[in-house]
Design a protein around this motif. Sequence first.
Motif, PDB file in Angstrom:
ATOM      1  N   PHE A  28       0.820  -1.223   0.000  1.00 38.26           N
ATOM      2  CA  PHE A  28       0.000   0.000   0.000  1.00 38.26           C
ATOM      3  C   PHE A  28       0.859   1.280   0.000  1.00 38.26           C
ATOM      4  O   PHE A  28       0.358   2.369  -0.254  1.00 38.26           O
ATOM      5  CB  PHE A  28      -0.904   0.066   1.240  1.00 38.26           C
ATOM      6  N   PHE A 138     -12.545 -13.098   9.100  1.00 42.59           N
ATOM      7  CA  PHE A 138     -11.307 -12.517   9.637  1.00 42.59           C
ATOM      8  C   PHE A 138     -10.092 -13.057   8.903  1.00 42.59           C
ATOM      9  O   PHE A 138     -10.029 -14.235   8.567  1.00 42.59           O
ATOM     10  CB  PHE A 138     -11.156 -12.841  11.123  1.00 42.59           C
ATOM     11  N   GLY A 139      -9.118 -12.169   8.709  1.00 41.87           N
ATOM     12  CA  GLY A 139      -7.860 -12.566   8.106  1.00 41.87           C
ATOM     13  C   GLY A 139      -6.736 -12.411   9.113  1.00 41.87           C
ATOM     14  O   GLY A 139      -6.914 -12.642  10.317  1.00 41.87           O
ATOM     15  N   PHE A 140      -5.578 -11.946   8.613  1.00 39.16           N
ATOM     16  CA  PHE A 140      -4.390 -11.969   9.474  1.00 39.16           C
ATOM     17  C   PHE A 140      -4.407 -10.926  10.595  1.00 39.16           C
ATOM     18  O   PHE A 140      -3.535 -10.932  11.444  1.00 39.16           O
ATOM     19  CB  PHE A 140      -3.105 -11.898   8.653  1.00 39.16           C
ATOM     20  N   PHE A 142      -6.819 -10.701  12.782  1.00 36.92           N
ATOM     21  CA  PHE A 142      -7.708 -11.187  13.846  1.00 36.92           C
ATOM     22  C   PHE A 142      -6.924 -11.415  15.134  1.00 36.92           C
ATOM     23  O   PHE A 142      -5.831 -11.982  15.119  1.00 36.92           O
ATOM     24  CB  PHE A 142      -8.357 -12.505  13.416  1.00 36.92           C
ATOM     25  N   ALA A 146     -13.026 -14.024  19.629  1.00 30.77           N
ATOM     26  CA  ALA A 146     -13.976 -13.330  18.759  1.00 30.77           C
ATOM     27  C   ALA A 146     -15.050 -12.640  19.593  1.00 30.77           C
ATOM     28  O   ALA A 146     -15.515 -13.187  20.590  1.00 30.77           O
ATOM     29  CB  ALA A 146     -14.625 -14.329  17.812  1.00 30.77           C
ATOM     30  N   TYR A 150     -19.865 -11.929  15.864  1.00 33.74           N
ATOM     31  CA  TYR A 150     -19.086 -12.919  15.103  1.00 33.74           C
ATOM     32  C   TYR A 150     -18.917 -14.234  15.872  1.00 33.74           C
ATOM     33  O   TYR A 150     -18.910 -15.311  15.276  1.00 33.74           O
ATOM     34  CB  TYR A 150     -17.714 -12.335  14.732  1.00 33.74           C
ATOM     35  N   PHE A 270       0.446 -10.911  -7.135  1.00 34.49           N
ATOM     36  CA  PHE A 270       0.714  -9.504  -7.427  1.00 34.49           C
ATOM     37  C   PHE A 270       1.912  -8.967  -6.642  1.00 34.49           C
ATOM     38  O   PHE A 270       2.097  -7.769  -6.522  1.00 34.49           O
ATOM     39  CB  PHE A 270      -0.531  -8.640  -7.141  1.00 34.49           C
TER      40      PHE A 270
HETATM   41  N1  LIG Z   1      -1.324  -9.113   0.855  1.00 33.45           N
HETATM   42  C1  LIG Z   1      -2.450  -9.705   0.608  1.00 33.45           C
HETATM   43  O1  LIG Z   1      -2.457 -10.836   0.245  1.00 33.45           O
HETATM   44  C2  LIG Z   1      -3.697  -8.979   0.800  1.00 33.45           C
HETATM   45  C3  LIG Z   1      -4.626  -9.440   1.678  1.00 33.45           C
HETATM   46  N2  LIG Z   1      -5.807  -8.839   1.903  1.00 33.45           N
HETATM   47  C4  LIG Z   1      -6.779  -9.334   2.819  1.00 33.45           C
HETATM   48  O2  LIG Z   1      -6.784  -8.482   3.953  1.00 33.45           O
HETATM   49  C5  LIG Z   1      -6.817  -9.278   5.128  1.00 33.45           C
HETATM   50  C6  LIG Z   1      -6.299  -8.494   6.270  1.00 33.45           C
HETATM   51  O3  LIG Z   1      -7.098  -7.355   6.328  1.00 33.45           O
HETATM   52  P1  LIG Z   1      -7.233  -6.461   7.647  1.00 33.45           P
HETATM   53  O4  LIG Z   1      -8.204  -5.394   7.359  1.00 33.45           O
HETATM   54  O5  LIG Z   1      -5.889  -6.071   8.115  1.00 33.45           O
HETATM   55  O6  LIG Z   1      -7.771  -7.469   8.730  1.00 33.45           O
HETATM   56  P2  LIG Z   1      -8.973  -8.483   8.881  1.00 33.45           P
HETATM   57  O7  LIG Z   1      -9.741  -8.623   7.625  1.00 33.45           O
HETATM   58  O8  LIG Z   1      -8.360  -9.703   9.429  1.00 33.45           O
HETATM   59  O9  LIG Z   1      -9.940  -7.826   9.954  1.00 33.45           O
HETATM   60  C7  LIG Z   1      -9.646  -6.747  10.795  1.00 33.45           C
HETATM   61  C8  LIG Z   1     -10.946  -6.347  11.462  1.00 33.45           C
HETATM   62  O10 LIG Z   1     -11.361  -7.401  12.317  1.00 33.45           O
HETATM   63  C9  LIG Z   1     -11.664  -6.887  13.597  1.00 33.45           C
HETATM   64  N3  LIG Z   1     -11.302  -7.850  14.613  1.00 33.45           N
HETATM   65  C10 LIG Z   1     -10.071  -8.310  14.926  1.00 33.45           C
HETATM   66  N4  LIG Z   1     -10.135  -9.207  15.902  1.00 33.45           N
HETATM   67  C11 LIG Z   1     -11.452  -9.309  16.262  1.00 33.45           C
HETATM   68  C12 LIG Z   1     -12.167 -10.041  17.239  1.00 33.45           C
HETATM   69  N5  LIG Z   1     -11.535 -10.866  18.072  1.00 33.45           N
HETATM   70  N6  LIG Z   1     -13.513  -9.928  17.309  1.00 33.45           N
HETATM   71  C13 LIG Z   1     -14.184  -9.082  16.497  1.00 33.45           C
HETATM   72  N7  LIG Z   1     -13.549  -8.314  15.556  1.00 33.45           N
HETATM   73  C14 LIG Z   1     -12.201  -8.435  15.439  1.00 33.45           C
HETATM   74  C15 LIG Z   1     -10.846  -5.635  13.710  1.00 33.45           C
HETATM   75  O11 LIG Z   1     -11.511  -4.795  14.610  1.00 33.45           O
HETATM   76  P3  LIG Z   1     -10.641  -3.973  15.711  1.00 33.45           P
HETATM   77  O12 LIG Z   1     -11.677  -3.232  16.486  1.00 33.45           O
HETATM   78  O13 LIG Z   1      -9.914  -5.005  16.511  1.00 33.45           O
HETATM   79  O14 LIG Z   1      -9.725  -3.108  14.915  1.00 33.45           O
HETATM   80  C16 LIG Z   1     -10.856  -5.100  12.275  1.00 33.45           C
HETATM   81  O15 LIG Z   1     -12.035  -4.353  12.057  1.00 33.45           O
HETATM   82  C17 LIG Z   1      -6.053 -10.506   4.759  1.00 33.45           C
HETATM   83  O16 LIG Z   1      -6.279 -11.588   5.599  1.00 33.45           O
HETATM   84  C18 LIG Z   1      -6.549 -10.731   3.355  1.00 33.45           C
HETATM   85  O17 LIG Z   1      -7.777 -11.414   3.378  1.00 33.45           O
HETATM   86  C19 LIG Z   1      -6.204  -7.629   1.187  1.00 33.45           C
HETATM   87  O18 LIG Z   1      -7.136  -7.983   0.213  1.00 33.45           O
HETATM   88  C20 LIG Z   1      -5.036  -6.890   0.571  1.00 33.45           C
HETATM   89  C21 LIG Z   1      -3.925  -7.752   0.005  1.00 33.45           C
END
Ligand SMILES: NC(=O)C1=CN([C@@H]2O[C@H](COP(=O)(O)OP(=O)(O)OC[C@H]3O[C@@H](n4cnc5c(N)ncnc54)[C@H](OP(=O)(O)O)[C@@H]3O)[C@@H](O)[C@H]2O)[C@H](O)CC1
Length: 358
Positions: A28, A138-140, A142, A146, A150, A270
């Motif tokens: 980014f 959730f991705g990396f 998380f 939870a 969720y 990419f």
């Molecule tokens: N390089 C690549 O291959 C790409 C991967 N991509 C995808 O992006 C995700 C990672 O995205 P990111 O936005 O950093 O994170 P998440 O999707 O995992 O989610 C973050 C949100 O989840 C909330 N969260 C975290 N922990 C909890 C929990 N225990 N309970 C509820 N909610 C949770 C968090 O909220 P906070 O309040 O904690 O901030 C965030 O809102 C990667 O895995 C790929 O799938 C992209 O497409 C770009 C390129």
Amino acid sequence: MALSLLTPPRALRYVSASLAAALDRALFSPTHAFPPAVLIELSGLAIAQIVAREYPRHTYPCVLVAAGPGNQGADGLAAARHLRTWGWKIAVWGPRLKGDSEQLATQLSHFDVHFLDSDAQAFEDYLEHADVVLDTLFGFSFQGPAREPYAEILRLLSSESRIEFAFRRPRPPIVSVDIPSGWPVDASSSSASASSSSSSSAAASSDGLAPPGCFTPQVLISLSAPKTGVRALVSQPSAALAPPQQPAQQPRAQHAHAQQPLKHYLAGRFIPPALEAELGLALPLYEGTQGWLDVTGWPEMSEEEAKALHAEAKKRQEELEEQGVRDAEMAEMQAEQEDEEAQGADEEEDAKTVKADA
Ligand SMILES: NC(=O)C1=CN([C@@H]2O[C@H](COP(=O)(O)OP(=O)(O)OC[C@H]3O[C@@H](n4cnc5c(N)ncnc54)[C@H](OP(=O)(O)O)[C@@H]3O)[C@@H](O)[C@H]2O)[C@H](O)CC1
């Protein structure tokens, strides 16, 4: 020209959550200048292609997309749009969509996609109609445990042996992205279950690999590189036995999740070669024009192999840079020569004009 600088290994190198986040930040950043929306689109397209490959529309016509609040949720929505345009029926459960996800939801609102209410009950009710669940909660980023709503969705997905399901159709197969939602992203300890808050009602996983209260997907799509949290899952012997290039499709009614070996894909074609080398990712080489690669059963790369590949990549990068400097010097010399020639020609022309005037 091959896009990877590395000798293509048929082995996987796992990355930690912090390395995955560093990769995202680098992509980014102004240096690499990928807008998140572009990577989300590329990831979403590959995810949709894999879902379509594994779960053809005639047998699995309805996909339930569970979209989380981060970029992974956005990946799921982009995949949902592709699948919808290819003819799948789509329902989306995504209570807290923001940023890119909001825009994708607006796009989807013009594609006859069913948006479920935000409560877990709506998700549970729809589960009975769904043929496949796309888990993009959730991705990396998380960090467990939870939080609601969720946590309840993770409980529903991990309860394939619940009595309700015994009288209904079996729970639909699940496709997870990067990490099955609820699992710790880093492999440090499986006991640090991300959804351990729900462990009192947790069903034990049928394969003994999923942390308590978590589900095991049928298909895992690792984006860019697999995360350490799935190491045990993707290297289980049953995964190694699965024949490559063969989709895991079975009619939904006969779907025996517990026995089905995990299918593992890599997507996210990419990564700039220099960044791949800088972070020591040692990525496999993709084939043809595909944005994904079937890596089912691939073993983990040894440290020695990873180090050797890293050294090789650095060397090739340096060679390329040296070549680049030499090319730039040559281009400069050529430009200077052309300038001189042009100047000579001008002088000759002027001399001719003076002579003619005289
Ligand atoms: N390089 C690549 O291959 C790409 C991967 N991509 C995808 O992006 C995700 C990672 O995205 P990111 O936005 O950093 O994170 P998440 O999707 O995992 O989610 C973050 C949100 O989840 C909330 N969260 C975290 N922990 C909890 C929990 N225990 N309970 C509820 N909610 C949770 C968090 O909220 P906070 O309040 O904690 O901030 C965030 O809102 C990667 O895995 C790929 O799938 C992209 O497409 C770009 C390129």
